[in-house]
Every structure is written in C-alpha cells, then in structure tokens.
Write a protein that holds these residues in place. Sequence first.
Motif, mmCIF file in Angstrom:
data_model
loop_
_atom_site.group_PDB
_atom_site.id
_atom_site.type_symbol
_atom_site.label_atom_id
_atom_site.label_comp_id
_atom_site.label_asym_id
_atom_site.label_seq_id
_atom_site.Cartn_x
_atom_site.Cartn_y
_atom_site.Cartn_z
ATOM 1 N N VAL A 6 0.824 -1.210 0.000
ATOM 2 C CA VAL A 6 0.000 0.000 0.000
ATOM 3 C C VAL A 6 0.859 1.261 0.000
ATOM 4 O O VAL A 6 0.374 2.346 -0.345
ATOM 5 N N SER A 7 2.142 1.128 0.355
ATOM 6 C CA SER A 7 3.019 2.298 0.306
ATOM 7 C C SER A 7 3.172 2.808 -1.125
ATOM 8 O O SER A 7 3.341 4.014 -1.355
ATOM 9 N N GLU A 8 3.088 1.897 -2.116
ATOM 10 C CA GLU A 8 3.137 2.311 -3.517
ATOM 11 C C GLU A 8 1.916 3.149 -3.881
ATOM 12 O O GLU A 8 2.008 4.084 -4.681
ATOM 13 N N ILE A 9 0.783 2.794 -3.312
ATOM 14 C CA ILE A 9 -0.443 3.551 -3.551
ATOM 15 C C ILE A 9 -0.284 4.966 -2.998
ATOM 16 O O ILE A 9 -0.587 5.953 -3.681
ATOM 17 N N THR A 10 0.213 5.065 -1.780
ATOM 18 C CA THR A 10 0.417 6.371 -1.151
ATOM 19 C C THR A 10 1.357 7.245 -1.978
ATOM 20 O O THR A 10 1.071 8.414 -2.261
ATOM 21 N N GLU A 11 2.493 6.674 -2.381
ATOM 22 C CA GLU A 11 3.497 7.444 -3.129
ATOM 23 C C GLU A 11 2.953 7.944 -4.460
ATOM 24 O O GLU A 11 3.197 9.101 -4.847
ATOM 25 N N SER A 88 -3.849 -0.697 5.589
ATOM 26 C CA SER A 88 -5.165 -0.425 5.014
ATOM 27 C C SER A 88 -5.040 0.314 3.683
ATOM 28 O O SER A 88 -4.353 1.335 3.584
ATOM 29 N N LEU A 89 -5.709 -0.193 2.643
ATOM 30 C CA LEU A 89 -5.711 0.480 1.345
ATOM 31 C C LEU A 89 -6.377 1.852 1.457
ATOM 32 O O LEU A 89 -5.869 2.839 0.916
ATOM 33 N N GLU A 90 -7.495 1.909 2.140
ATOM 34 C CA GLU A 90 -8.208 3.182 2.289
ATOM 35 C C GLU A 90 -7.333 4.226 2.966
ATOM 36 O O GLU A 90 -7.236 5.366 2.504
ATOM 37 N N GLU A 91 -6.661 3.854 4.025
ATOM 38 C CA GLU A 91 -5.802 4.809 4.724
ATOM 39 C C GLU A 91 -4.601 5.196 3.865
ATOM 40 O O GLU A 91 -4.145 6.343 3.904
ATOM 41 N N ALA A 92 -4.095 4.252 3.072
ATOM 42 C CA ALA A 92 -2.975 4.559 2.184
ATOM 43 C C ALA A 92 -3.375 5.609 1.158
ATOM 44 O O ALA A 92 -2.590 6.507 0.820
#
Length: 280
Positions: A6-11, A88-92
């Motif tokens: 999920v860190s990739e999603i955030t970035e 969590s995907l949503e939180e990311a």
Amino acid sequence: MRTISVSEITENIQRMCIEANHFLSPDMREALTDAKQKETSELGVRILEQLEENLKIAGEDMIPICQDTGMAVIFMEVGQEVHFTGGSLEEAIQEGVRRGYAEGYLRKSVVKDPLIRENTKDNTPAVVHYQIVPGDQVRITVAPKGFGSENMSRIFMLKPADGIEGVKGAALTAVKDAGPNACPPMVVGVGIGGTFEKCALLAKQALTRPVNVRSEIPYVAELETELLERINSTGIGPGGLGGKCTALAVNINTWPTHIAGLPVAVNICCHVNRHAVCIL
C-alpha cells in the motif's frame, strides 16, 4: 496473485495530486489550443490567451493552475488478482492525498462536517470509488474537483417518455444555468441511466475520459457532438463574456436503468478539468 504494498499507492497518489494541480493533461491542452483557433470573439480569444499564459506560469513556477485545488476524487480500478500488503488500502489512499497537498502547498479545502464547517487542514478525506476488475493491475485516477463548477452540476429524474430530447434539454438547462460560474470553456460530463446516485457517478467518470475520445456507442457519440454544438451556440463563451467556445467537450456515459425512470446527471468542470492516471 500479485502483491502490491500500500506504500506504492500512497506514493503515487501523493505525486498525482501535485501533478494534476500543476500541469494540464495533454488532451486538455490540445483542446484549449483548438478552441483559441476556433473562437470568433476578439474578447474570447484574449481570455483564452490569458488562460494559456496562466498555465505556462503554473508549469514553470510550480504554482497551482487554480487557487481552488479541489476536493480529491479518486477512482480505483483494482484487479481481482491483486493482494495489498502493509496496511489499510483506504488509509494509504488518504495518506497519499494528505502528503500531496502538504508537499505541493495546495489549498486545503475540505471541512470535517458539512454544517459545522471546521477545516480538516489536510484536504482529507478524499472521495474514493472502488471497482473490482479482472487482472492483476491497479489503475488509479486522481481528479481534484473545484467547487465553482461542481456547484453548477445537476441531477434530473426524467420520465422515460422524455427520451433523448429530454436528455438534451437537461444538459442545456444545466449549462445555461451555470453560465460564467463554471469558468468556461467547460467540459460537460453527462451520466444517463442507472439510479439517482449511479447517474451522478457516470457523469463524474465521464469527465476523466480524454476529451478527444468519443463514446464507443454510435448514437451516444452523435449525441456528444450535437450537444457540444448546441452548447457552443448559446453564446456564453470563454469566461462567460460571450463567444463561440462555451465548452471544450461533452462526454457521455450510459448505464441500464429501471423501466419507470430516466435519470440524468450533468457534472460540469472548468477549463482545466484536472485528472492524472497511473497504472501499477
């Protein structure tokens, strides 16, 4: 099964929030250039030239295209063979918006409660729409939506007997009522069918389709062309000060609906129609 942290999603969302608010997408840049060539009003041409200058300054000096950097709308098309790890995907997603608006010095425009009006100070929460699709990829679309144009959007619950003429009338009514308030030349997203909430989502998604791509459904493509011509004949023009180029595009999405209804949503966007797309 493919694993994505999920860190990739955030970035990626962090980067896309900044990108969408500073740089016009290629299709929108082309549409504005084309509009300037077609505009017959001298004042309209000057306004379009000013918009182009604003975009140039925004890109060169890393200043937001518009002071209203929008409420972030995120479309997540998630392949069913993807497994997310690391939290969590949503939180990311929300963290990506949070970081993007902080790093990009973008205006924080979201209030926690619609009536108490206390600012969340980080432009979250974003509005997130999920769709599970075949495959092992994730397609992310970030579309910051300013409320000058959002406030001009409408939903019409038409009768089936109103038919295609009723749809045309609804779209034209929304545009005429919007006038200069939606920062024309505008992009008009139209959703037809589904239910009350589905047609609004269809209209919102229509705004993320490149403005130089017509619907794959022949009669819908014809309707897009006709509505664009009729909207541009209203004379509202760039900035609402008269001219030929009131809209840059009309994008229409359709969906099955109930035998007793004909829901139509018109989601209007200003001339920048911000969106950025990433595929993981």
